[in-house]
Design a protein around this motif. Structure first.
Motif, PDB file in Angstrom:
ATOM      1  N   PHE A  47       3.421  -0.440  -9.320  1.00 29.66           N
ATOM      2  CA  PHE A  47       4.286   0.076 -10.388  1.00 29.66           C
ATOM      3  C   PHE A  47       5.401   0.953  -9.806  1.00 29.66           C
ATOM      4  CE2 PHE A  47       0.168  -0.947 -12.087  1.00 29.66           C
ATOM      5  CZ  PHE A  47       0.446  -1.586 -13.294  1.00 29.66           C
ATOM      6  N   ARG A  48       6.341   1.251 -10.626  1.00 27.14           N
ATOM      7  CA  ARG A  48       7.458   2.058 -10.178  1.00 27.14           C
ATOM      8  C   ARG A  48       6.967   3.428  -9.699  1.00 27.14           C
ATOM      9  NH1 ARG A  48      12.065   0.833 -14.833  1.00 27.14           N
ATOM     10  NH2 ARG A  48      12.332  -1.387 -14.324  1.00 27.14           N
ATOM     11  N   LYS A  49       7.662   3.919  -8.670  1.00 31.39           N
ATOM     12  CA  LYS A  49       7.226   5.150  -8.020  1.00 31.39           C
ATOM     13  C   LYS A  49       7.179   6.332  -8.985  1.00 31.39           C
ATOM     14  CE  LYS A  49       8.835   3.884  -3.389  1.00 31.39           C
ATOM     15  NZ  LYS A  49       9.734   4.252  -2.250  1.00 31.39           N
ATOM     16  N   ASP A  50       8.141   6.389  -9.886  1.00 35.87           N
ATOM     17  CA  ASP A  50       8.180   7.535 -10.786  1.00 35.87           C
ATOM     18  C   ASP A  50       7.095   7.489 -11.853  1.00 35.87           C
ATOM     19  OD1 ASP A  50       9.288   5.345 -12.006  1.00 35.87           O
ATOM     20  OD2 ASP A  50      10.802   6.478 -13.086  1.00 35.87           O
ATOM     21  N   LYS A  51       6.341   6.391 -11.921  1.00 35.18           N
ATOM     22  CA  LYS A  51       5.280   6.267 -12.919  1.00 35.18           C
ATOM     23  C   LYS A  51       3.880   6.247 -12.297  1.00 35.18           C
ATOM     24  CE  LYS A  51       7.999   5.829 -16.524  1.00 35.18           C
ATOM     25  NZ  LYS A  51       7.961   6.805 -17.647  1.00 35.18           N
ATOM     26  N   ARG A  52       3.790   6.304 -10.997  1.00 38.48           N
ATOM     27  CA  ARG A  52       2.488   6.162 -10.335  1.00 38.48           C
ATOM     28  C   ARG A  52       1.586   7.363 -10.598  1.00 38.48           C
ATOM     29  NH1 ARG A  52       4.696   3.703  -4.518  1.00 38.48           N
ATOM     30  NH2 ARG A  52       5.538   1.777  -5.430  1.00 38.48           N
ATOM     31  N   SER A  79       1.292  -4.188 -25.175  1.00 31.17           N
ATOM     32  CA  SER A  79       1.175  -4.992 -26.399  1.00 31.17           C
ATOM     33  C   SER A  79       2.415  -5.870 -26.483  1.00 31.17           C
ATOM     34  CB  SER A  79       1.021  -4.100 -27.646  1.00 31.17           C
ATOM     35  OG  SER A  79       2.128  -3.224 -27.756  1.00 31.17           O
ATOM     36  N   SER A  80       3.404  -5.398 -27.243  1.00 28.63           N
ATOM     37  CA  SER A  80       4.670  -6.148 -27.306  1.00 28.63           C
ATOM     38  C   SER A  80       5.573  -5.816 -26.130  1.00 28.63           C
ATOM     39  CB  SER A  80       5.402  -5.836 -28.619  1.00 28.63           C
ATOM     40  OG  SER A  80       5.668  -4.448 -28.707  1.00 28.63           O
ATOM     41  N   THR A  81       5.212  -4.826 -25.357  1.00 32.36           N
ATOM     42  CA  THR A  81       5.931  -4.461 -24.136  1.00 32.36           C
ATOM     43  C   THR A  81       4.919  -4.375 -22.995  1.00 32.36           C
ATOM     44  OG1 THR A  81       5.644  -2.071 -24.406  1.00 32.36           O
ATOM     45  CG2 THR A  81       7.540  -3.114 -25.519  1.00 32.36           C
ATOM     46  N   PRO A  82       5.390  -4.479 -21.761  1.00 36.10           N
ATOM     47  CA  PRO A  82       4.454  -4.410 -20.640  1.00 36.10           C
ATOM     48  C   PRO A  82       3.966  -3.007 -20.342  1.00 36.10           C
ATOM     49  CG  PRO A  82       6.675  -4.686 -19.830  1.00 36.10           C
ATOM     50  CD  PRO A  82       6.752  -4.782 -21.324  1.00 36.10           C
ATOM     51  N   GLY A  83       4.380  -2.025 -21.099  1.00 37.49           N
ATOM     52  CA  GLY A  83       3.936  -0.648 -20.853  1.00 37.49           C
ATOM     53  C   GLY A  83       4.597  -0.080 -19.618  1.00 37.49           C
ATOM     54  N   ILE A  84       3.792   0.492 -18.739  1.00 40.52           N
ATOM     55  CA  ILE A  84       4.337   1.061 -17.509  1.00 40.52           C
ATOM     56  C   ILE A  84       4.932  -0.084 -16.688  1.00 40.52           C
ATOM     57  CG2 ILE A  84       3.769   2.266 -15.369  1.00 40.52           C
ATOM     58  CD1 ILE A  84       1.601   3.744 -16.890  1.00 40.52           C
ATOM     59  N   PRO A  85       6.231   0.023 -16.320  1.00 41.14           N
ATOM     60  CA  PRO A  85       6.889  -1.093 -15.632  1.00 41.14           C
ATOM     61  C   PRO A  85       6.421  -1.270 -14.191  1.00 41.14           C
ATOM     62  CG  PRO A  85       8.385   0.770 -15.802  1.00 41.14           C
ATOM     63  CD  PRO A  85       7.154   1.143 -16.576  1.00 41.14           C
ATOM     64  N   ASP A 141       6.964  -2.355 -10.151  1.00 40.25           N
ATOM     65  CA  ASP A 141       7.971  -2.003  -9.156  1.00 40.25           C
ATOM     66  C   ASP A 141       8.910  -3.205  -8.976  1.00 40.25           C
ATOM     67  OD1 ASP A 141       9.409  -0.688  -7.248  1.00 40.25           O
ATOM     68  OD2 ASP A 141       7.933  -0.976  -5.641  1.00 40.25           O
ATOM     69  N   TRP A 142       9.791  -3.371  -9.966  1.00 37.57           N
ATOM     70  CA  TRP A 142      10.696  -4.516 -10.019  1.00 37.57           C
ATOM     71  C   TRP A 142      12.040  -4.039 -10.555  1.00 37.57           C
ATOM     72  CZ3 TRP A 142       9.891  -8.993  -7.738  1.00 37.57           C
ATOM     73  CH2 TRP A 142      10.721 -10.083  -8.034  1.00 37.57           C
ATOM     74  N   PRO A 143      13.138  -4.608 -10.045  1.00 39.64           N
ATOM     75  CA  PRO A 143      14.450  -4.078 -10.446  1.00 39.64           C
ATOM     76  C   PRO A 143      14.817  -4.307 -11.911  1.00 39.64           C
ATOM     77  CG  PRO A 143      14.700  -6.025  -9.069  1.00 39.64           C
ATOM     78  CD  PRO A 143      13.267  -5.637  -9.014  1.00 39.64           C
ATOM     79  N   THR A 144      14.191  -5.234 -12.587  1.00 37.29           N
ATOM     80  CA  THR A 144      14.529  -5.501 -13.991  1.00 37.29           C
ATOM     81  C   THR A 144      13.312  -5.265 -14.872  1.00 37.29           C
ATOM     82  OG1 THR A 144      13.966  -7.848 -13.756  1.00 37.29           O
ATOM     83  CG2 THR A 144      16.261  -7.230 -13.373  1.00 37.29           C
ATOM     84  N   ASP A 145      13.582  -4.969 -16.159  1.00 35.65           N
ATOM     85  CA  ASP A 145      12.507  -4.798 -17.133  1.00 35.65           C
ATOM     86  C   ASP A 145      12.076  -6.167 -17.655  1.00 35.65           C
ATOM     87  OD1 ASP A 145      12.613  -2.028 -16.913  1.00 35.65           O
ATOM     88  OD2 ASP A 145      14.149  -1.852 -18.489  1.00 35.65           O
ATOM     89  N   LEU A 146      10.803  -6.269 -17.970  1.00 36.14           N
ATOM     90  CA  LEU A 146      10.254  -7.533 -18.451  1.00 36.14           C
ATOM     91  C   LEU A 146      10.118  -7.522 -19.972  1.00 36.14           C
ATOM     92  CD1 LEU A 146       7.464  -8.175 -15.757  1.00 36.14           C
ATOM     93  CD2 LEU A 146       9.928  -8.659 -15.670  1.00 36.14           C
ATOM     94  N   GLN A 147      10.139  -8.717 -20.538  1.00 31.56           N
ATOM     95  CA  GLN A 147      10.037  -8.883 -21.987  1.00 31.56           C
ATOM     96  C   GLN A 147       8.805  -9.728 -22.330  1.00 31.56           C
ATOM     97  OE1 GLN A 147      13.775 -10.049 -23.906  1.00 31.56           O
ATOM     98  NE2 GLN A 147      14.821  -9.753 -21.945  1.00 31.56           N
ATOM     99  N   LEU A 148       8.378  -9.585 -23.589  1.00 33.50           N
ATOM    100  CA  LEU A 148       7.236 -10.364 -24.047  1.00 33.50           C
ATOM    101  C   LEU A 148       7.599 -11.849 -24.032  1.00 33.50           C
ATOM    102  CD1 LEU A 148       4.366 -10.357 -25.325  1.00 33.50           C
ATOM    103  CD2 LEU A 148       5.521 -10.355 -27.562  1.00 33.50           C
ATOM    104  N   PHE A 191       4.340 -11.650 -19.951  1.00 31.55           N
ATOM    105  CA  PHE A 191       5.703 -11.114 -19.919  1.00 31.55           C
ATOM    106  C   PHE A 191       6.500 -11.823 -18.824  1.00 31.55           C
ATOM    107  CE2 PHE A 191       2.691  -7.853 -21.193  1.00 31.55           C
ATOM    108  CZ  PHE A 191       3.222  -7.403 -22.402  1.00 31.55           C
ATOM    109  N   GLY A 192       7.832 -11.766 -18.991  1.00 28.48           N
ATOM    110  CA  GLY A 192       8.746 -12.329 -18.002  1.00 28.48           C
ATOM    111  C   GLY A 192      10.094 -11.654 -18.101  1.00 28.48           C
ATOM    112  N   GLU A 193      11.034 -12.101 -17.300  1.00 25.95           N
ATOM    113  CA  GLU A 193      12.365 -11.492 -17.335  1.00 25.95           C
ATOM    114  C   GLU A 193      13.159 -11.923 -18.565  1.00 25.95           C
ATOM    115  OE1 GLU A 193      13.787 -10.443 -12.903  1.00 25.95           O
ATOM    116  OE2 GLU A 193      13.646 -12.592 -13.281  1.00 25.95           O
ATOM    117  N   THR A 194      12.718 -12.956 -19.243  1.00 22.29           N
ATOM    118  CA  THR A 194      13.349 -13.418 -20.477  1.00 22.29           C
ATOM    119  C   THR A 194      12.275 -13.627 -21.533  1.00 22.29           C
ATOM    120  OG1 THR A 194      13.122 -15.771 -19.970  1.00 22.29           O
ATOM    121  CG2 THR A 194      15.071 -14.659 -19.108  1.00 22.29           C
TER     122      THR A 194
END
Length: 357
Positions: A217-222, A273-279, A281-288, A306-309
């Motif tokens: 996961f992203r460093k700021d959320k670990r 749930s409808s979002t991946p929650g804690i993101p 360690d990837w440059p883009t946010d994922l969607q349901l 989830f995926g990028e689209t």
């Protein structure tokens, strides 16, 4: 010349013997014309025997017969037979020759040889066809050229089976297992790597630390995630990873808690749930992934993909599986600009879901 007559006989007596040889007419006598003999109707044997004898003088008065169609002196003429003009009586030697079998013409022999060759060819081809059919029926469909199922991108996983349970322990969703606890060794519930994969040296299918899990996961959320895990009565984490020849990296984590309530609590706390929650360690946010239809879903389990689209396409795929006291995280990713294939990701997700169910 003296006339010769045939003596009449009764119909009940034995058939009359052939008439004796007749004397050949003199050179000056007029032979019987062939046309008169041809026009005469055949006379039955009984009628000939009862008929009046025919005077030789009448025959002598007839027109001459050509020399080529004369009756040989050595061949007696039966009274019951009529002689066709077009088929003169043959000499004894000719009769014997006719009785012998006549060899088939060369053209007929060639036809027979051709038929024999084609028959042999059909038999040979039939035998080969039968052998080929038997060979094909004993092969797997994917081993037969032209009949093999065209590849659709799925990976070649080994045959899966559920691990043995301790004596007296039910499956997680058995009626006797109200708490929905996985009694099997969690490491044996991890999906194995497919054929051709290169194993991840850090994720070998054994136990891993909390630090290893939160590194995804992203460093700021670990830090936040580490605290949540400590507060959720986490028992242990098992993980396996591998890389495929096309560069796709796969990672599977199984987190087991003391109860189903703790597993659900972590899912809710991380807002999965409808979002991946804690993101990740990837440059883009994922969607349901709205195209996911939960195919192969096991009853009593929940899957979030989830995926990028919204169609799940992109360089990375992520999914969570909630199954009783266990929460699974599945990640497939591709570095660079190459899109990660969706089919093997969903295949992995379905198989891992079945193992947990």
């Amino acid at each position: 010349m003296t006339e010769q007559t045939a003596a009449p006989t009764a119909a009940t007596e034995e058939p009359a013997a052939p008439a004796p040889e007749q004397e050949l007419p003199s050179a000056g006598a007029e032979p019987v014309p062939a046309t008169d003999v041809q026009a005469a109707e055949p006379v039955p044997v009984t009628d000939v025997q009862a008929a009046e004898p025919v005077p030789v003088t009448d025959v002598q008065a007839a027109e001459p017969v050509p020399a080529t169609e004369s009756v040989p002196a050595t061949e007696p003429v039966l009274a019951a037979e009529s002689v066709p003009v077009t088929e003169p009586l043959a000499a004894p030697e000719q009769a014997l020759a006719v009785a012998e079998p006549v060899p088939a013409p060369k053209s007929s022999r060639r036809v027979l040889r051709a038929v024999a060759r084609w028959t042999a060819a059909v038999l040979v081809l039939g035998g080969l066809g039968t052998g080929t059919a038997l060979g094909i029926t004993s092969m797997e469909r994917t081993d037969v050229p032209g009949l093999a199922t065209e590849g659709d991108g799925r990976w070649d996983y080994p045959e899966l089976s559920l691990p043995a349970l301790p004596a007296g322990s039910p499956r997680p969703f058995n009626e006797a297992n109200v708490a929905e606890i996985h009694h099997a060794d969690l490491r044996k519930l991890l999906i194995p790597a497919p054929a051709g994969a290169t194993a991840d040296k850090k994720l070998t299918g054994g136990w891993v630390s909390t630090t290893q899990f939160v590194s995804e996961f992203r460093k700021d959320k670990r830090g936040e995630l580490t605290q949540l895990l400590d507060d959720s009565a986490l028992r242990h984490i098992a993980a396996r990873g591998w890389t495929m020849p096309d560069g796709t990296t796969s990672k599977v984590y199984l987190l087991q808690f003391n109860s189903t309530a703790y597993a659900q609590g972590l899912r809710d706390d991380t807002y999965v749930s409808s979002t991946p929650g804690i993101p990740l360690d990837w440059p883009t946010d994922l969607q349901l992934d709205e195209s996911w239809n939960a195919g192969g879903k096991v009853p009593e389990t929940v899957v979030y993909a989830f995926g990028e689209t919204k169609t799940g396409k992109g360089r990375i795929h992520e999914a969570y599986i909630q199954a009783g006291d266990t929460l699974a995280l599945v990640i497939h990713s591709q570095q660079g600009k190459k899109i990660a294939e969706q089919i093997p990701f969903r295949q992995t997700l379905i198989l891992q879901n079945q193992l947990l169910g």
